[in-house]
Every structure is written in structure tokens, then in C-alpha cells.
Design an enzyme around this catalytic site. Structure first.
Site, short mmCIF file in Angstrom:
data_model
loop_
_atom_site.label_atom_id
_atom_site.label_comp_id
_atom_site.label_asym_id
_atom_site.label_seq_id
_atom_site.Cartn_x
_atom_site.Cartn_y
_atom_site.Cartn_z
N HIS A 1 -10.75 2.95 1.75
CA HIS A 1 -11.17 2.39 0.45
C HIS A 1 -10.93 0.87 0.40
O HIS A 1 -10.54 0.32 -0.59
CB HIS A 1 -10.56 3.15 -0.73
CG HIS A 1 -9.07 3.13 -0.82
ND1 HIS A 1 -8.23 3.55 0.18
CD2 HIS A 1 -8.26 2.75 -1.82
CE1 HIS A 1 -6.97 3.42 -0.20
NE2 HIS A 1 -6.96 2.91 -1.42
N ILE B 1 -6.86 -4.82 4.88
CA ILE B 1 -7.44 -4.80 6.23
C ILE B 1 -8.35 -3.59 6.37
O ILE B 1 -7.92 -2.45 6.16
CB ILE B 1 -6.31 -4.79 7.29
CG1 ILE B 1 -5.46 -6.06 7.12
CG2 ILE B 1 -6.89 -4.72 8.70
CD1 ILE B 1 -4.23 -6.12 7.99
N GLU C 1 -1.43 -3.32 -7.02
CA GLU C 1 -0.35 -3.53 -8.01
C GLU C 1 -0.17 -5.03 -8.34
O GLU C 1 0.61 -5.37 -9.24
CB GLU C 1 0.97 -2.96 -7.49
CG GLU C 1 1.08 -1.44 -7.57
CD GLU C 1 0.17 -0.70 -6.60
OE1 GLU C 1 0.13 -1.10 -5.42
OE2 GLU C 1 -0.52 0.24 -7.03
N1 INI Z 1 -2.98 -2.14 -0.17
C1 INI Z 1 -3.04 -3.34 0.45
O1 INI Z 1 -2.44 -4.31 -0.04
N2 INI Z 1 -3.74 -3.50 1.59
C2 INI Z 1 -4.42 -2.47 2.17
O2 INI Z 1 -5.07 -2.69 3.23
C3 INI Z 1 -4.36 -1.20 1.55
N3 INI Z 1 -5.00 -0.08 2.15
O3 INI Z 1 -5.30 -0.14 3.34
O4 INI Z 1 -5.19 0.95 1.52
C4 INI Z 1 -3.63 -1.06 0.36
N4 INI Z 1 -3.55 0.13 -0.28
C5 INI Z 1 -2.54 0.44 -1.24
C6 INI Z 1 -2.95 0.07 -2.64
O5 INI Z 1 -2.96 -1.34 -2.82
C7 INI Z 1 -1.97 0.66 -3.66
O6 INI Z 1 -0.68 0.17 -3.41
C8 INI Z 1 -1.93 2.18 -3.65
O7 INI Z 1 -3.23 2.70 -3.73
C9 INI Z 1 -1.10 2.70 -4.82
O8 INI Z 1 -1.71 2.32 -6.05
#
Ligand code: INI
Length: 153
Positions: free
Chosen positions: A88, A82, A58
Site C-alpha cells: 500500500h 519504500i 501517524e
Molecule cells: N510506514 C512508513 O513510514 N513507510 C512505509 O514504507 C510503510 N509501509 O511500507 O507500509 C509504512 N507503513 C506503516 C504506516 O505508516 C502506519 O504506521 C501503519 O499502517 C499503522 O497505522
């Protein structure tokens, strides 16, 4: 020869900071490092706009919206991706970085990438102020230097 080198005087430099809540244990330390560095460089907290978003994916949209504001000179995007925490990892790491790079070029406003991408939480914390510097602080320095250098172009 014309040589342009931005200085690190943050006085009057208005920054937008967008920060991811995902891995907040890390990102809150990056944010603290960013604010501390900004003040150390002469910035006034009243010149900061801080926006929290759910995750690193985002960050680019809000970074772009901030960069489009005429009262903001540069944006710092803070996140922590991380590997251990996600299947993913590559998608989140690559898409967030690519989105920030695109927003920077589209808007012409410096957007500094302060998204940590690490294998473990421990490695991330090391780069958030415990052992290997604070990437949030580094990003603020880069943002101020870019604003000053662009001001000379
Ligand atoms: N978002 C992060 O900032 N760091 C992460 O490690 C992470 N993982 O692990 O999935 C992560 N996922 C959320 C992603 O950025 C979105 O907020 C979500 O997919 C909704 O769009």
C-alpha cells in the site's frame, strides 16, 4: 516593490520534529541530518522537540499537535515510504503527504514534508546522507526560511 525573502538564521527558531520509526535505518539518518543542519544554521538543540511515531501515516496528527503549540515556530515531518516494502505504498505516501499539507494550512504553521518516497531502500539511503544530499537537512532549511519569511509578512 516589496520583496520578501526569508533568511537561514535558525537562532531562536523553535522547531518540532516528528519522525517515523518505520524504516528507521533511513529515518534516523534524516533526523541526524536535520539536527546537524539546524545547529549549523545557528539553532540551539534546546529549542528542538523530537517526537517518534510508528509510521508515516501517524506523522500528520503529531505534526498538527506540534504546530498548534504556541512555543513552536515550524515543524519538520520525517519518514521513508519504500515501494518494495509495501503493497500500500500509494496509500501511505499520498495520505501522509496530504495530511501534512492539511495540517499546515489548518494551523498556519509551516510543516515541511521530509518523507522520502522511493522504489528501493538504496534510493532512500542515497537521499539520507550518502550520495544525494540529506532531505532532513533540506527540510530544516526550508522550515527556517519559511519562519523568517512569514515573520516579514
Ligand atoms: N510506514 C512508513 O513510514 N513507510 C512505509 O514504507 C510503510 N509501509 O511500507 O507500509 C509504512 N507503513 C506503516 C504506516 O505508516 C502506519 O504506521 C501503519 O499502517 C499503522 O497505522
Amino acid at each position: 516593490m516589496l520583496e520578501i525573502k526569508g533568511n537561514l538564521n535558525a537562532k531562536g527558531v523553535r522547531l518540532g520534529i516528528v519522525v517515523s520509526r518505520f524504516n528507521e535505518l533511513v529515518t534516523k539518518e534524516l533526523l541526524a541530518g536535520a539536527i546537524e543542519a539546524y545547529k549549523r544554521l545557528g539553532g540551539d538543540e534546546a529549542d528542538l522537540v523530537v517526537v517518534w511515531v510508528p509510521g508515516s501515516l501517524e506523522l500528520p496528527l503529531v505534526a498538527k499537535k506540534l504546530a498548534e503549540r504556541p512555543d513552536i515556530h515550524a515543524v519538520v515531518a520525517i519518514g521513508a515510504v519504500i515501494r518494495g516494502a509495501t503493497y500500500h505504498f500509494e496509500v501511505v505516501a499520498n495520505q501522509s503527504a496530504a495530511g501534512l499539507a492539511k495540517a499546515q494550512l489548518d494551523t498556519g504553521t509551516p510543516i515541511v514534508n521530509a518523507i522520502l518516497t522511493t522504489d528501493t531502500l538504496e534510493r532512500a539511503l542515497e537521499r539520507a546522507g550518502t550520495k544525494a544530499g540529506n532531505k532532513g537537512a533540506d527540510a530544516v532549511m526550508a522550515a527556517v526560511e519559511m519562519v523568517r519569511a512569514l515573520g516579514e509578512l
